[in-house]
Design an enzyme around this catalytic site. Structure first.
Site, PDB file in Angstrom:
ATOM      1  N   HIS A 132       6.108 -65.948  16.818  1.00 20.28           N
ATOM      2  CA  HIS A 132       7.032 -66.937  16.262  1.00 20.28           C
ATOM      3  C   HIS A 132       7.469 -67.958  17.321  1.00 20.28           C
ATOM      4  O   HIS A 132       6.800 -68.126  18.333  1.00 20.28           O
ATOM      5  CB  HIS A 132       8.211 -66.233  15.588  1.00 20.28           C
ATOM      6  CG  HIS A 132       7.770 -65.109  14.687  1.00 20.28           C
ATOM      7  ND1 HIS A 132       7.075 -65.326  13.515  1.00 20.28           N
ATOM      8  CD2 HIS A 132       7.871 -63.756  14.813  1.00 20.28           C
ATOM      9  CE1 HIS A 132       6.791 -64.158  12.941  1.00 20.28           C
ATOM     10  NE2 HIS A 132       7.252 -63.185  13.717  1.00 20.28           N
ATOM     11  N   HIS A 185       5.739 -58.464  18.905  1.00 15.64           N
ATOM     12  CA  HIS A 185       6.579 -58.703  17.735  1.00 15.64           C
ATOM     13  C   HIS A 185       7.599 -57.578  17.584  1.00 15.64           C
ATOM     14  O   HIS A 185       7.565 -56.572  18.290  1.00 15.64           O
ATOM     15  CB  HIS A 185       5.723 -58.737  16.460  1.00 15.64           C
ATOM     16  CG  HIS A 185       4.890 -59.977  16.312  1.00 15.64           C
ATOM     17  ND1 HIS A 185       5.201 -60.990  15.439  1.00 15.64           N
ATOM     18  CD2 HIS A 185       3.742 -60.356  16.934  1.00 15.64           C
ATOM     19  CE1 HIS A 185       4.278 -61.942  15.516  1.00 15.64           C
ATOM     20  NE2 HIS A 185       3.386 -61.585  16.420  1.00 15.64           N
ATOM     21  N   GLU A 217       4.130 -54.147  17.115  1.00 19.58           N
ATOM     22  CA  GLU A 217       5.443 -54.202  16.474  1.00 19.58           C
ATOM     23  C   GLU A 217       6.300 -53.183  17.219  1.00 19.58           C
ATOM     24  O   GLU A 217       6.153 -51.975  17.041  1.00 19.58           O
ATOM     25  CB  GLU A 217       5.352 -53.856  14.989  1.00 19.58           C
ATOM     26  CG  GLU A 217       4.593 -54.862  14.147  1.00 19.58           C
ATOM     27  CD  GLU A 217       5.420 -56.100  13.791  1.00 19.58           C
ATOM     28  OE1 GLU A 217       6.542 -56.246  14.326  1.00 19.58           O
ATOM     29  OE2 GLU A 217       4.946 -56.909  12.970  1.00 19.58           O
TER      30      GLU A 217
END
Length: 265
Positions: free
Chosen positions: A58, A151, A225
């Site tokens: 992001h 992430h 993640e």
């Protein structure tokens, strides 16, 4: 091999110098000796630095440019996806993009201390994008020995917690096969002090066919993640500098282990 070592040979006028010789050979009559001292020779072979690409997921400015991040881009396997997304956040407002950026910088510092050349897919946490296909292209252009996308998840499922490491499956090229699986396993081992995901993947590994950055990679690549930001306990760890350093240390340890196994070190 995804890292290349270069060996530098030193030829001195066709004469092999052997360590420990007590005196140089005699000089023929009518000739003068230019030098009796051999230039220093390094005891270790010269080595090209191995390159690792870190992809902090992001970006801090994504929410301001929906026109950019919602535009479709190639995602591999004949599909498209939005250029990027805004990411998630903890219930107290700590943004995923900030977490990703901070952890990536910490991982990069640890790898650079080991002599690794680190490239990031974005230069700061205030811009927009880049799109997921361009993030994959960064690693491809760099010929990276490993690509790690960082992430955190935002699952609202009750009790969802734990990290998982995703890799492209079924593989679309050689690098997405065993090299990426081995990288995923190495990073999982590095993060072994954290709980593995109880809602995605199996034993901390998650084969995926829907992640553009993995589908489009031509280098060994994984997406981590680190945990679930909506889980209060994990959110507290992610929101602390000590917690982020722990995540970074685990990821860096996994990458270094992979590089050593594949000739990077």
């Amino acid at each position: 091999m995804f890292a290349v070592r270069s060996l530098v040979g030193l030829v001195l006028s066709g004469v092999l110098l052997v360590a420990g010789c007590s005196s140089p050979p005699p000089v023929p009559s009518g000739m003068s000796r230019v030098s009796s001292v051999a230039p220093p020779v390094s005891s270790s072979a010269a080595r090209e630095p191995v390159t690792v690409v870190l992809d902090p997921g992001h970006n801090g400015g994504n929410a301001l440019r929906p026109d950019v991040i919602n535009a479709p881009v190639p995602a591999g396997r004949g599909k498209t996806k939005p250029c990027n997304t805004t990411g998630t956040a903890t219930d107290r407002g700590y943004a995923e993009h900030a977490f990703n950026w901070d952890v990536a910088q910490r991982v990069g510092s640890l790898l650079e201390a080991q002599g690794v050349r680190v490239i990031y897919t974005r230069p700061d946490d205030s811009g927009v994008g880049p799109c997921v296909n361009e993030r994959a292209a960064v690693g491809n252009r760099a010929g990276a020995a490993a690509v790690v996308s960082i992430h955190a998840d935002g699952s609202t499922a009750a009790g969802a917690r734990g990290f998982h490491v995703a890799y492209s499956s079924p593989p679309l090229n050689e690098a997405q096969g065993e090299p990426s699986v081995e990288l995923a396993r190495a990073v999982r081992a590095g993060l072994s002090s954290f709980p593995v995901s109880n809602y995605l993947g199996s034993k901390g590994l998650a084969p995926r066919d829907d992640l553009a950055g993995l589908n489009l990679s031509e280098r060994p690549a994984v997406l981590v993640e680190c945990g679930n930001m909506r889980n209060p306990a994990e959110a507290a760890v992610m929101s602390s500098a000590d917690g982020r350093q722990r995540y970074a240390a685990g990821i860096a340890a996994g990458v270094v282990s992979f590089l050593r196994e594949h000739g990077g070190f």
